[in-house]
Motif scaffolding. Structure first.
Motif, PDB file in Angstrom:
ATOM      1  N   UNK A   1       0.813  -1.292   0.062  1.00  0.00           N
ATOM      2  CA  UNK A   1       0.027   0.040  -0.169  1.00  0.00           C
ATOM      3  C   UNK A   1       0.732   1.113   0.157  1.00  0.00           C
ATOM      4  N   UNK A   2       2.192   1.060   0.075  1.00  0.00           N
ATOM      5  CA  UNK A   2       3.095   2.337   0.193  1.00  0.00           C
ATOM      6  C   UNK A   2       3.589   2.743  -1.170  1.00  0.00           C
ATOM      7  N   UNK A   3       3.616   4.224  -1.250  1.00  0.00           N
ATOM      8  CA  UNK A   3       4.369   4.485  -2.403  1.00  0.00           C
ATOM      9  C   UNK A   3       5.854   4.294  -2.393  1.00  0.00           C
ATOM     10  N   UNK A   4       6.380   4.231  -3.493  1.00  0.00           N
ATOM     11  CA  UNK A   4       7.887   4.251  -3.568  1.00  0.00           C
ATOM     12  C   UNK A   4       8.677   5.158  -2.393  1.00  0.00           C
ATOM     13  N   UNK A   5       9.565   4.552  -1.786  1.00  0.00           N
ATOM     14  CA  UNK A   5      10.418   5.600  -0.907  1.00  0.00           C
ATOM     15  C   UNK A   5      10.893   6.888  -1.611  1.00  0.00           C
ATOM     16  N   UNK A   6      11.272   7.957  -1.137  1.00  0.00           N
ATOM     17  CA  UNK A   6      11.337   9.077  -2.266  1.00  0.00           C
ATOM     18  C   UNK A   6      12.378   9.993  -1.535  1.00  0.00           C
ATOM     19  N   UNK A   7      13.717   9.465  -1.312  1.00  0.00           N
ATOM     20  CA  UNK A   7      14.174   8.205  -1.499  1.00  0.00           C
ATOM     21  C   UNK A   7      14.120   7.570  -0.326  1.00  0.00           C
ATOM     22  N   UNK A   8      13.794   7.814   0.657  1.00  0.00           N
ATOM     23  CA  UNK A   8      13.733   7.205   1.974  1.00  0.00           C
ATOM     24  C   UNK A   8      12.224   7.440   2.620  1.00  0.00           C
ATOM     25  N   UNK A   9      11.666   6.251   3.400  1.00  0.00           N
ATOM     26  CA  UNK A   9      10.473   6.300   4.024  1.00  0.00           C
ATOM     27  C   UNK A   9      10.386   5.863   5.536  1.00  0.00           C
TER      28      UNK A   9
END
Length: 264
Positions: A11-19
């Motif tokens: 359900x998460x978006x891609x890290x952008x650049x970290x999550x």
């Protein structure tokens, strides 16, 4: 072994650049084997995290971060209540980090960068400043000290009886020369074996074994002096110095943090 991703990951978006994902874990929490589509940095507030991989068991105290590359099956276990932060890393930034699961030593700057994200409860990066901070964090992690495990194991015929005894008797203070006689070797040979097999000296290995026992005893009502004596130290100050060197602060502060975390 291929495992499905969790619904939470999907359900998460891609890290952008970290999550960043934040959790409060109860004592004796176990996470069954799973994997993530992104590389993962694991941070805990205190205590010990135990990670089970397909080929090894990894032990990490709180002054290290655990790096787990994408699509690496792993399970986790924590023995005491603590704050836990999972940091997912984009594929681009993950290329700067090791290809294998390992421990990454926290420097003061690395700790400050992570703590700032945590205090602001940042999840996805929200600003150009967040992006710069994420880039700096990964740059520092790519340069920091790394280790395959906090307490490596070995099946070496000379080291195994020594390691088994130290695990069973953390107060054992026999010298390396004495052990050399016991296993029919020489002090120089054993010193080389410890460095080659474990990546550390005999003294460093013994201190790490003692530290893990100390962390367990600090959860109980034993005094610092009693713990120092039980671990084979002549004075409490020697034990405290070892603890500060490996953990970064005193055993009394660690105990206060345990009591604080018990109210999570």
């Amino acid at each position: 072994m291929s495992l499905p991703y969790s619904q939470a990951d999907l359900s998460l978006k891609q890290p952008n650049p970290l999550y960043f994902r934040y959790q409060q874990m109860l004592a004796n929490t176990q996470c069954i084997s799973h994997q993530h589509p992104w590389g993962q940095i694991c941070w805990i507030s205190l205590g010990i995290m135990e990670i089970s991989l397909e080929q090894q068991a990894l032990i990490s105290p709180a002054n290290f971060l655990v790096w787990i590359p994408a699509n690496t099956p792993h399970a986790a276990y924590v023995r005491q209540a603590l704050d836990y932060t999972s940091i997912y890393v984009s594929a681009e930034l993950a290329q700067r980090l090791p290809n294998e699961t390992c421990l990454l030593a926290q420097t003061p700057l690395i700790s400050a960068l992570i703590n700032d994200f945590c205090q602001r409860q940042v999840s996805h990066m929200q600003s150009a400043s967040d992006h710069h901070q994420a880039e700096l964090l990964i740059a520092r992690l790519s340069q920091c000290e790394r280790a395959a495990n906090f307490l490596p194991s070995s099946q070496d015929r000379l080291l195994l009886p020594i390691l088994n005894t130290l695990q069973a008797e953390p107060n054992n203070d026999r010298s390396l020369a004495s052990w050399a006689q016991e296993v029919h070797s020489t002090e120089r040979t054993l010193a080389r074996r410890f460095q080659k097999e474990l990546g550390m000296s005999f003294g460093q290995c013994r201190n790490r074994i003692r530290l893990l026992q100390a962390l367990a005893w600090l959860k109980e009502d034993k005094s610092i002096q009693d713990i120092a004596w039980r671990l084979g130290y002549g004075t409490p100050s020697a034990f405290i110095a070892m603890f500060k060197q490996l953990i970064g602060f005193s055993p009394e502060r660690y105990r206060r943090q345990i009591h604080g975390a018990s109210h999570l």
